[in-house]
Design a protein around this motif. Structure first.
Motif, PDB file in Angstrom:
ATOM      1  N   VAL A 372       0.858  -1.185   0.000  1.00 42.82           N
ATOM      2  CA  VAL A 372       0.000   0.000   0.000  1.00 42.82           C
ATOM      3  C   VAL A 372       0.892   1.230   0.000  1.00 42.82           C
ATOM      4  CG1 VAL A 372      -1.962  -0.977   1.255  1.00 42.82           C
ATOM      5  CG2 VAL A 372      -0.044  -0.028   2.507  1.00 42.82           C
ATOM      6  N   ARG A 449      -3.772  -3.060   6.434  1.00 45.87           N
ATOM      7  CA  ARG A 449      -3.502  -2.181   5.304  1.00 45.87           C
ATOM      8  C   ARG A 449      -3.620  -2.957   4.017  1.00 45.87           C
ATOM      9  NH1 ARG A 449       1.493  -0.283   7.428  1.00 45.87           N
ATOM     10  NH2 ARG A 449       2.413  -1.618   5.874  1.00 45.87           N
ATOM     11  N   MET A 453      -6.350  -2.249   1.559  1.00 41.37           N
ATOM     12  CA  MET A 453      -5.694  -1.423   0.563  1.00 41.37           C
ATOM     13  C   MET A 453      -5.840   0.060   0.872  1.00 41.37           C
ATOM     14  SD  MET A 453      -4.137  -3.519  -1.140  1.00 41.37           S
ATOM     15  CE  MET A 453      -3.475  -2.770  -2.599  1.00 41.37           C
ATOM     16  N   CYS A 454      -5.795   0.409   2.134  1.00 42.72           N
ATOM     17  CA  CYS A 454      -5.838   1.824   2.477  1.00 42.72           C
ATOM     18  C   CYS A 454      -4.408   2.260   2.790  1.00 42.72           C
ATOM     19  CB  CYS A 454      -6.755   2.063   3.664  1.00 42.72           C
ATOM     20  SG  CYS A 454      -6.346   1.044   5.059  1.00 42.72           S
TER      21      CYS A 454
END
Ligand SMILES: Nc1ncnc2c1ncn2[C@@H]1O[C@H](COP(=O)(O)OP(=O)(O)OP(=O)(O)O)[C@@H](O)[C@H]1O
Length: 823
Positions: A372, A449, A453-454
């Protein structure tokens, strides 16, 4: 399956009539485990009502302490005169043409693990009871009878493992010997494993479920797949892979190690730079060890047996700090137990990867993968700065002012506002590491994360003092990795090579140096000079000698002229301890332990003395210190020379340095906290830790030498053997015996043991008797959950000891309770 509880207290139906099945032995009635006898160990129910899932293992109860304290435990330190692990492995590989690391061959041999075997055997009986009961109850005319019973037993095994996971996994691997207490081994699971297909990166498919349930990892990243399929990996060649932080490197290492222990049936060594990381890795590997039937052994600080125990049934993953990893490898070389090694190195930051690859004779795999996007910040006071990377340049720009509402007490506990920063982000598992005045907070745990997918955020907490250094570090290129082998290091390396019989002639010693990382930074001529000079000095001091008393001339080019003369290590080491003991026995200062400690300090402790400082320490010596100094020849007139800067000629530097080192160890012995000792003596904390390790091993080898000398020469050596034995034990932790006993509890290290001791919990039994509320209330910074873990572990210990006791009755042998206490 019935869960009725019988008098075994374990929820297993008793066996009305024993029939021999499997390898267990019948229990005598006197051996039946009686719950009353098991003290208050209510935590150990081996037969749960229902267990769905084993949660992630609990963090060590003093993990926070480890993290906050990680610079204390920092294992990255120069080990004076010690070649690094990879240097040792690599040299070994080149010299012998053998292959190197991740796997250390454990040749199957007669192992001596009576404690573990005895425990297993008792548990085996319990299992066989279960088997027989099932067999008796099933319809024997049914073709599926055996299959059903087997399934039943296996289910029971799994339930036990699950229960153990749910209760307190830490008890499984935390023993004095720090090996995993593999209760899972009560039934041989290898046959079960054999039947499982190996379709998960070469591992049994059960591993896939484990990664899913314990790590929430369902699919490997593309680079991970690519890396695991590299030719170097398939051929078991050395490999270095380099990816940015949190790229998932550790996962690849874990798969490789699992392959070694499960598929190739070898051992693996995992070296990490901090004690806290070693602990964390042990915890995260433990569910895999339980389910897949291998051992995890801790080699950090005072933990870890040298040489490692040979194990007949299960292979081990040794998780070690750098120093302990080095000691482990040396002990294996010493016993000729190291062979077929593969080195796999991983790093996020290497300045000169090609140099390192050349040195390790390794393939390189490099990617710039990040799961990410990561935004990096620096916190300086109340301002958060953002780090911007643009066109190869680094800019640090103010982002925002931060303010958190802390009480005075809260501020004292968390002056850097770590909790505030963590709370600000969406975090469940912050990663926080402290190093000196800089500390990092990573917001949003890696797996979350990756799953969501942040973007992630990392914050470096920096003090005003380090601001300049941080800016310079961020904008500078990565520093190259350089060999730490100076003159002293080269001496130690060559001496070890001869002592271990890895290289015994000058030209071979030249080859040893050329296999190190030195050629990356010096010319071949410099290397020759260094080799010649080092050999000359070792010959001069008498540490090495040529066989047949051959003597080169002073200015001889030893590599050229004596290239094939055979070198041996002289009897100097033995002679040194012999002389020391003789001198000390004439005038041993018995006011305290200082004089004895002096005896086991290294002859070259790797210190540079500051005489003004030495003088002030001399002036503050107590009676014992003064007496001891006097016996060693350090007098007031020497002290005056120290302060006036006149040379000290009547006493050797070695004695002065050893006495200084002995004072350091004595302070630790008196439980002065390590940071305070480091400040007082102006030395690094890492250096102190390696000094402690050296003293402890010198005491152990001194004991052995005294034993031999006592046999041949009698005299004072027998008494010194006993004194040194005691000393070696205590030097392992440098703690009072009461504190040492508390340190046998899982994840309890010196600081926590001292806290417990000062709060009135002076023995394991007292901890076992406490309630979680009491314990958490009395011990600062101990959470309720951590207190519960500690208490369960303290309660389980007597059960294990009791199992040993039962077995000792069965074998008709008296039990060695001092050994039982170690469990
Ligand atoms: N294939 C994957 N899918 C999802 N999450 C993953 C995967 N591989 C690794 N992770 C998770 O990403 C996080 C970071 O992984 P890991 O610690 O292996 O990275 P690393 O490169 O070793 O980091 P560092 O450089 O800090 O040592 C961990 O929480 C790990 O569980």
């Amino acid at each position: 399956m019935s869960t009725r509880t019988n008098k075994t207290g374990f929820g297993f139906p008793s066996t009305p009539k024993r029939r021999r099945l499997g390898v267990g032995r019948p229990l005598k009635s006197s051996q039946i485990l009686n719950q009353d006898n098991l003290m208050s160990c209510s935590q150990l129910h081996l037969r749960p009502e229902s267990i769905e899932k084993c949660d992630s293992p609990p963090l060590p109860c003093n993990q926070v302490e480890f993290l906050c304290d990680s610079d204390v435990n920092n294992s990255i330190c120069d080990i004076p005169g010690s070649p690094g692990v990879s240097e040792t492995c690599n040299i070994l590989k080149r010299i012998d043409g053998r292959k190197t690391f991740i796997e250390l061959d454990s040749r199957i041999n007669n192992i001596q693990e009576p404690e573990i075997n005895t425990t297993n055997n008792v548990l085996n009986d319990l299992f066989n009871s279960r088997f027989e009961y099932g067999f008796a109850a099933c319809d024997k005319t049914s073709p599926n009878c055996v299959k059903n019973v087997t399934k039943d037993v296996e289910k029971t095994l799994d339930n036990i493992n699950q229960t153990i996971c749910n209760i307190d996994r830490s008890v499984l691997f935390e023993t004095k010997d720090s090996f995993l207490l593999d209760i899972s081994g009560v039934v041989d699971k290898s046959t079960v494993l054999d039947k499982l297909s190996s379709d998960f990166y070469g591992l049994p498919s059960i591993a896939k479920d484990l990664f899913k349930s314990y790590r929430n990892i369902e699919k490997f990243y593309d680079w991970q797949e690519e890396c695991l399929n590299l030719k170097a990996i398939r051929q078991r060649d050395n490999l270095i892979y380099s990816l940015p932080t949190s790229g998932g490197k550790t996962l690849v290492a874990e798969v490789l190690m699992l392959r070694e222990v499960l598929v190739r049936k070898k051992n693996a060594l995992f070296i990490l730079p901090f004690v806290a990381l070693v602990q964390e890795k042990i915890y995260s590997l433990s569910p895999f060890a339980i389910q897949l039937d291998f051992l995890v052994e801790e080699y950090a600080s005072g933990k870890g047996i040298l040489p490692p125990k040979k194990r007949r049934k299960r292979n081990s993953i040794y998780v070690a700090t750098i120093e302990k990893g080095l000691a482990l490898i040396r002990s294996l070389i010493d016993l000729n137990r190291l062979e077929g090694i593969q080195v796999v190195g991983m790093s996020a930051t290497i300045g000169n990867l090609p140099d390192l690859a050349e040195f390790l004779q390794a393939d390189v795999f490099e990617r710039q993968f990040r799961p990410v996007e990561l935004t990096e910040y620096v916190k300086l006071g109340d301002v958060l700065y953002r780090i911007k990377y643009e066109n190869g340049a680094v800019e640090i720009v103010p982002d925002r002012q931060i303010s958190f509402d802390y009480s005075e007490a809260g501020l004292k506990l968390d002056p850097d506002h770590v909790a505030g920063l963590v709370g600000e982000g969406d975090v469940t598992s912050p990663q926080c590491g402290a190093c000196g005045t800089m500390c990092g907070v990573e917001r949003r745990g890696g797996e979350r994360r990756a799953a969501a997918m942040c973007p992630g955020e990392s914050i470096v907490i920096c003090s005003g003092r380090d601001w300049g250094a941080l800016r310079a570090m961020l904008s500078a290129a990565l520093p190259p990795v350089r060999s730490q082998l100076g003159r002293a290091g080269a001496g130690s390396l060559l001496l070890s090579a001869v002592a271990l019989r890895l290289a015994t002639r000058p030209r071979m010693l030249r080859d040893v140096l050329s296999c190190s990382l030195l050629p990356a930074s010096v010319t071949p001529e410099c290397l020759d000079d260094l080799c010649n000079e080092t050999m000359r000095s070792l010959l001069k001091t008498g540490a090495l000698e040529f066989l047949g008393n051959k003597q080169p001339a002073d200015d001889d080019d030893i590599i050229g002229k004596c290239s094939d003369w055979e070198l041996i290590v002289s009897a100097l080491g033995k002679a040194a301890i012999k002389d020391d003991v003789r001198v000390v026995s004439r005038s041993l200062v018995l006011v305290g332990s200082l004089h004895l400690i002096y005896l086991v300090t290294p002859h070259e402790p790797g210190l540079t003395l500051d005489y003004r400082h030495y003088y002030s320490l001399y002036c503050s010596l107590d009676d014992e210190g003064l007496q001891c100094a006097k016996v060693l020849g350090i007098t007031e007139s020497n002290a005056v020379r120290m302060i006036t800067g006149r040379p000290i000629t009547n006493i050797s530097q070695t004695v002065l340095k050893r006495f200084y080192a002995a004072l350091i160890i004595r302070d630790l012995w008196k439980l002065v906290p390590l940071p305070q000792v480091a400040d007082k003596y102006n030395v690094g904390r890492g250096w102190i830790q390696s000094l402690m390790t050296s003293c402890s091993s010198l005491a152990a080898s001194g004991e052995r030498v005294c034993e031999q000398l006592a046999e041949h020469e009698g005299g004072p050596f027998a008494s010194f053997q006993l004194l040194l034995r005691e000393l070696a034990g205590r030097l392992r932790h440098c703690a009072h015996p009461e504190i040492e006993a508390l340190m046998e509890l899982p994840a309890v290290r010196k600081a926590r043991a001292m806290q417990l001791f000062r709060s009135g919990f002076r023995s394991v039994a007292e901890v076992a008797r406490a309630s979680p509320q009491q314990l958490a209330g009395a011990v600062q910074h101990l959470s309720l959950a951590a207190a519960e873990h500690l208490i369960s572990a303290a309660r389980v210990r007597p059960v294990l000891i009791y199992l040993l006791y039962l077995l000792s009755i069965d074998c008709g042998n008296g039990v060695d309770w001092s050994k039982a206490e170690n469990v």
